[in-house]
Design a protein around this motif. Structure first.
Motif, PDB file in Angstrom:
ATOM      1  N   LYS A 129       0.848  -1.187   0.000  1.00 58.50           N
ATOM      2  CA  LYS A 129       0.000   0.000   0.000  1.00 58.50           C
ATOM      3  C   LYS A 129       0.886   1.241   0.000  1.00 58.50           C
ATOM      4  O   LYS A 129       2.065   1.174   0.312  1.00 58.50           O
ATOM      5  N   LYS A 130       0.319   2.373  -0.347  1.00 57.14           N
ATOM      6  CA  LYS A 130       1.087   3.613  -0.418  1.00 57.14           C
ATOM      7  C   LYS A 130       1.745   3.888   0.931  1.00 57.14           C
ATOM      8  O   LYS A 130       1.103   3.841   1.965  1.00 57.14           O
ATOM      9  N   GLY A 131       3.022   4.165   0.908  1.00 59.76           N
ATOM     10  CA  GLY A 131       3.770   4.420   2.128  1.00 59.76           C
ATOM     11  C   GLY A 131       4.515   3.213   2.661  1.00 59.76           C
ATOM     12  O   GLY A 131       5.400   3.356   3.505  1.00 59.76           O
ATOM     13  N   ASP A 132       4.189   2.002   2.182  1.00 59.88           N
ATOM     14  CA  ASP A 132       4.880   0.802   2.647  1.00 59.88           C
ATOM     15  C   ASP A 132       6.309   0.769   2.123  1.00 59.88           C
ATOM     16  O   ASP A 132       6.592   1.184   1.002  1.00 59.88           O
ATOM     17  N   LYS A 133       7.217   0.231   2.926  1.00 58.85           N
ATOM     18  CA  LYS A 133       8.599  -0.002   2.507  1.00 58.85           C
ATOM     19  C   LYS A 133       9.000  -1.396   2.968  1.00 58.85           C
ATOM     20  O   LYS A 133       8.587  -1.839   4.044  1.00 58.85           O
TER      21      LYS A 133
END
Length: 320
Positions: A129-133
């Protein structure tokens, strides 16, 4: 019909990324824009962690391959609107790696690489998801040995706290790799970064050459050269050219120039011409040529070249 499991379900981490009752917190983190500094700090942090996890006694051990994964939208933002930034981040990260390794060396630690290169793969995954690393580290990039598992670190959006576990190599099949996100650099034994050594996307390495320096001032230091041009020169201590097509061996035992090596695209083979006093390939002496009228002999991969009976050069195919 059975529904397809996501990457996170397969490794038992679905709840980390899709927590119940935490939609607001997740949304706040997801709306955060991923910055170049976020990526740089993340890579540096993973390097430090690898030293902590892998080192023992006085030996400093660290990962050589770094697979850094992002959400597809975050990744494409870099590729489409910040073209070239990933390469700059990789350059700065390796500079920082050497700075940290020199600090360990200065306090008496033994800094010896477990591989001859650094590899960076910046990738995306559809289940992020957006922001995951995410981070996957490897000790020996390019090794033919099958690894039983990989050490993986995830940062869940709802906690921001890193969690680490081992996973199977098969899980990597779900990641999307882009040529823009691949970077490879030879390991510098003197722990100083040389920007011209980086292999940029789309720039093929045709061969790898290495030699051990016998000269006293280098104390047996190994020198490696990546052949990225179809025609290169191997030269000695008096060489003044600073060119990517010149492999300068800083030794009085190497003539200036000593060899010319070229790749023949028609048959995919390497050929060598010698201008030095004495050149041998796999214990067979090569006839000396005039620089302006080179005579070519085939140079098989995995050959041993001996210059003036002193300097040995090994030549290999580039690792895939």
């Amino acid at each position: 019909m059975e529904s397809k499991s996501t990457f996170w379900q397969k490794i038992g981490l679905q709840d980390w990324f899709l927590p119940n009752g935490k939609a607001a917190a997740v949304a706040a983190v997801a709306n955060k824009t991923l910055t170049p500094d976020d990526v740089y700090m993340y890579i540096t942090e993973k390097f430090k962690e690898s030293i902590t996890q892998l080192s023992f006694a006085d030996r400093v051990v660290f990962y050589h391959e770094y697979i850094i994964s992002f959400n597809e939208e975050d990744y494409q933002e870099f590729i489409n609107n910040r073209s070239g930034l990933f390469g700059i981040i990789v350059h700065e990260s390796v500079k920082k790696f050497y700075e940290l390794l020199r600090e360990h060396q200065e306090v008496g630690k033994k800094v010896e690489p477990s591989s001859s290169k650094w590899v960076f793969r910046l990738v995306s995954h559809p289940d992020y998801k957006k922001g995951d690393k995410g981070f996957i580290g490897k000790l020996l990039p390019g090794s033919n040995k099958k690894e039983e598992n990989l050490r993986v670190t995830f940062i869940p959006r709802h906690t921001g706290v890193a969690q680490t576990l081992d996973i199977s190599n098969d899980i990597l099949r779900g990641f999307t790799y882009y040529s823009e996100g691949y970077y490879e650099l030879p390991y510098a034994n003197d722990l100083h970064y040389n920007e011209k050594d980086v292999v940029k996307p789309g720039q093929a390495v045709l061969a790898r050459l290495d030699t051990i320096m016998p000269d006293k001032q280098f104390v047996g230091r190994k020198v490696e050269f990546l052949m990225k041009n179809e025609d290169i020169v191997v030269s000695g201590n008096e060489e003044t050219r600073e060119d990517a097509a010149v492999f300068k061996i800083p030794s009085d035992w190497v003539n200036t120039p000593h060899l010319r090596i070229r790749m023949n695209k028609a048959d995919g083979k390497l050929y060598l011409s010698s201008f030095g006093e004495l050149t041998m390939i796999n214990e067979q002496e090569i006839t000396r040529s005039d620089v302006n009228s080179p005579q070519w002999v085939e140079l098989p991969f995995n050959s041993k070249i001996l210059l003036n009976g002193i300097i040995g050069i090994n030549i290999f195919k580039p690792e895939a």
